[in-house]
Design a protein around this motif. Structure first.
Motif, mmCIF file in Angstrom:
data_model
loop_
_atom_site.group_PDB
_atom_site.id
_atom_site.type_symbol
_atom_site.label_atom_id
_atom_site.label_comp_id
_atom_site.label_asym_id
_atom_site.label_seq_id
_atom_site.Cartn_x
_atom_site.Cartn_y
_atom_site.Cartn_z
ATOM 1 N N GLY A 280 24.429 67.505 85.039
ATOM 2 C CA GLY A 280 23.090 67.283 84.517
ATOM 3 C C GLY A 280 21.981 67.423 85.536
ATOM 4 N N LYS A 281 22.311 67.833 86.773
ATOM 5 C CA LYS A 281 21.306 67.968 87.827
ATOM 6 C C LYS A 281 21.338 69.375 88.400
ATOM 7 C CE LYS A 281 22.370 63.282 89.145
ATOM 8 N NZ LYS A 281 23.788 63.032 89.219
ATOM 9 N N LYS A 282 20.173 69.874 88.800
ATOM 10 C CA LYS A 282 20.078 71.182 89.453
ATOM 11 C C LYS A 282 20.508 71.011 90.909
ATOM 12 C CE LYS A 282 17.979 75.388 89.595
ATOM 13 N NZ LYS A 282 18.350 76.505 88.798
ATOM 14 N N VAL A 283 21.592 71.647 91.309
ATOM 15 C CA VAL A 283 22.123 71.484 92.664
ATOM 16 C C VAL A 283 22.165 72.805 93.433
ATOM 17 C CG1 VAL A 283 23.504 69.449 92.145
ATOM 18 C CG2 VAL A 283 24.511 71.704 91.858
ATOM 19 N N LEU A 284 21.874 73.922 92.740
ATOM 20 C CA LEU A 284 22.008 75.219 93.377
ATOM 21 C C LEU A 284 20.876 76.122 92.892
ATOM 22 C CD1 LEU A 284 24.145 76.749 95.145
ATOM 23 C CD2 LEU A 284 25.076 77.626 93.029
ATOM 24 N N MET B 8 29.986 78.631 79.268
ATOM 25 C CA MET B 8 31.289 77.992 79.387
ATOM 26 C C MET B 8 31.752 78.077 80.834
ATOM 27 S SD MET B 8 31.798 76.865 76.422
ATOM 28 C CE MET B 8 33.500 76.384 76.294
ATOM 29 N N ILE B 9 32.066 76.915 81.450
ATOM 30 C CA ILE B 9 32.466 76.858 82.863
ATOM 31 C C ILE B 9 33.714 75.998 82.987
ATOM 32 C CG2 ILE B 9 30.141 77.197 83.762
ATOM 33 C CD1 ILE B 9 30.013 74.161 84.221
ATOM 34 N N LYS B 10 34.361 76.065 84.156
ATOM 35 C CA LYS B 10 35.484 75.193 84.450
ATOM 36 C C LYS B 10 34.968 73.772 84.657
ATOM 37 C CE LYS B 10 38.326 78.583 86.853
ATOM 38 N NZ LYS B 10 38.935 78.897 88.150
ATOM 39 N N PRO B 11 35.759 72.760 84.285
ATOM 40 C CA PRO B 11 35.312 71.391 84.500
ATOM 41 C C PRO B 11 35.160 71.088 85.992
ATOM 42 C CG PRO B 11 37.422 71.435 83.329
ATOM 43 C CD PRO B 11 37.029 72.840 83.600
ATOM 44 N N HIS B 12 34.172 70.276 86.344
ATOM 45 C CA HIS B 12 33.890 69.850 87.715
ATOM 46 C C HIS B 12 33.506 71.018 88.624
ATOM 47 C CE1 HIS B 12 35.505 65.999 86.497
ATOM 48 N NE2 HIS B 12 36.599 66.614 86.076
ATOM 49 N N HIS B 13 32.840 72.028 88.073
ATOM 50 C CA HIS B 13 32.357 73.166 88.845
ATOM 51 C C HIS B 13 30.870 73.375 88.562
ATOM 52 C CE1 HIS B 13 36.568 74.041 89.440
ATOM 53 N NE2 HIS B 13 36.244 74.996 90.292
ATOM 54 N N VAL B 14 30.154 73.930 89.541
ATOM 55 C CA VAL B 14 28.740 74.253 89.371
ATOM 56 C C VAL B 14 28.635 75.502 88.504
ATOM 57 C CG1 VAL B 14 26.630 74.925 90.582
ATOM 58 C CG2 VAL B 14 28.156 73.258 91.599
ATOM 59 N N CYS B 15 27.669 75.508 87.588
ATOM 60 C CA CYS B 15 27.444 76.668 86.732
ATOM 61 C C CYS B 15 26.853 77.792 87.577
ATOM 62 C CB CYS B 15 26.498 76.305 85.589
ATOM 63 S SG CYS B 15 26.156 77.679 84.485
ATOM 64 N N LYS B 16 27.468 78.967 87.526
ATOM 65 C CA LYS B 16 26.991 80.099 88.326
ATOM 66 C C LYS B 16 25.741 80.728 87.734
ATOM 67 C CE LYS B 16 31.580 81.247 90.017
ATOM 68 N NZ LYS B 16 32.669 82.212 89.999
ATOM 69 N N LYS B 17 25.518 80.497 86.451
ATOM 70 C CA LYS B 17 24.373 81.109 85.781
ATOM 71 C C LYS B 17 23.077 80.352 86.059
ATOM 72 C CE LYS B 17 22.872 82.700 81.262
ATOM 73 N NZ LYS B 17 23.153 82.667 79.829
ATOM 74 N N CYS B 18 23.119 78.997 85.990
ATOM 75 C CA CYS B 18 21.886 78.221 86.138
ATOM 76 C C CYS B 18 21.890 77.275 87.343
ATOM 77 C CB CYS B 18 21.610 77.429 84.860
ATOM 78 S SG CYS B 18 22.851 76.173 84.504
ATOM 79 N N GLY B 19 23.049 76.962 87.925
ATOM 80 C CA GLY B 19 23.109 76.109 89.111
ATOM 81 C C GLY B 19 23.137 74.623 88.810
ATOM 82 N N PHE B 20 23.480 74.226 87.581
ATOM 83 C CA PHE B 20 23.525 72.811 87.222
ATOM 84 C C PHE B 20 24.925 72.255 87.423
ATOM 85 C CE2 PHE B 20 19.397 73.094 85.598
ATOM 86 C CZ PHE B 20 18.977 71.856 85.132
ATOM 87 N N TYR B 21 24.981 70.968 87.810
ATOM 88 C CA TYR B 21 26.233 70.230 87.897
ATOM 89 C C TYR B 21 25.945 68.789 87.522
ATOM 90 C CZ TYR B 21 30.473 68.050 89.640
ATOM 91 O OH TYR B 21 31.634 67.326 89.732
ATOM 92 N N SER C 69 26.175 71.613 81.573
ATOM 93 C CA SER C 69 25.402 70.406 81.274
ATOM 94 C C SER C 69 23.926 70.701 81.045
ATOM 95 C CB SER C 69 25.557 69.402 82.420
ATOM 96 O OG SER C 69 25.118 69.970 83.636
ATOM 97 N N ASN C 70 23.480 71.924 81.350
ATOM 98 C CA ASN C 70 22.098 72.318 81.103
ATOM 99 C C ASN C 70 21.951 72.686 79.625
ATOM 100 O OD1 ASN C 70 19.514 73.321 81.159
ATOM 101 N ND2 ASN C 70 19.947 74.990 82.566
ATOM 102 N N PRO C 71 21.047 72.009 78.878
ATOM 103 C CA PRO C 71 20.938 72.306 77.442
ATOM 104 C C PRO C 71 20.475 73.728 77.138
ATOM 105 C CG PRO C 71 19.560 70.420 78.066
ATOM 106 C CD PRO C 71 20.204 70.927 79.297
ATOM 107 N N GLU C 72 19.715 74.363 78.033
ATOM 108 C CA GLU C 72 19.246 75.730 77.792
ATOM 109 C C GLU C 72 20.308 76.780 78.109
ATOM 110 O OE1 GLU C 72 17.030 73.913 80.168
ATOM 111 O OE2 GLU C 72 16.163 72.967 78.394
ATOM 112 N N CYS C 73 21.309 76.426 78.898
ATOM 113 C CA CYS C 73 22.289 77.408 79.382
ATOM 114 C C CYS C 73 23.425 77.640 78.377
ATOM 115 C CB CYS C 73 22.862 76.950 80.718
ATOM 116 S SG CYS C 73 24.054 78.083 81.437
ATOM 117 N N ASN C 74 24.162 76.595 78.035
ATOM 118 C CA ASN C 74 25.317 76.672 77.127
ATOM 119 C C ASN C 74 26.389 77.664 77.594
ATOM 120 O OD1 ASN C 74 24.429 74.700 75.372
ATOM 121 N ND2 ASN C 74 23.193 76.156 74.224
#
Length: 63
Positions: free
Chosen positions: A54-58, A39-52, A32-37
């Motif tokens: 549309g919000k930074k959670v990690l 590919m992640i599993k649905p309903h999971h936090v992105c390991k690269k940027c920490g977004f979930y 959901s981070n526009p700068e990251c792009n």
């Protein structure tokens, strides 16, 4: 009472049982981070940027 007429082989029995357990590939979605792009599993936090959602959670340390 129903009684089998002849023995069912192990191969026939196992192939019948395994018909429902075929694995399917998981669907991937864009982060959901526009700068990251990434590919992640649905309903999971992105390991690269920490977004979930549309919000930074990690906080992710950069290597």
């Amino acid at each position: 009472m129903a009684v089998p007429k002849c023995k069912v082989s192990k191969a026939r029995r196992d192939s019948r049982r395994s018909a429902n357990s075929k694995l399917s590939a998981t669907g991937l979605v864009k982060c959901s981070n526009p700068e990251c792009n990434e590919m992640i599993k649905p309903h999971h936090v992105c390991k690269k940027c920490g977004f979930y959602d549309g919000k930074k959670v990690l906080n992710v340390k950069e290597a």
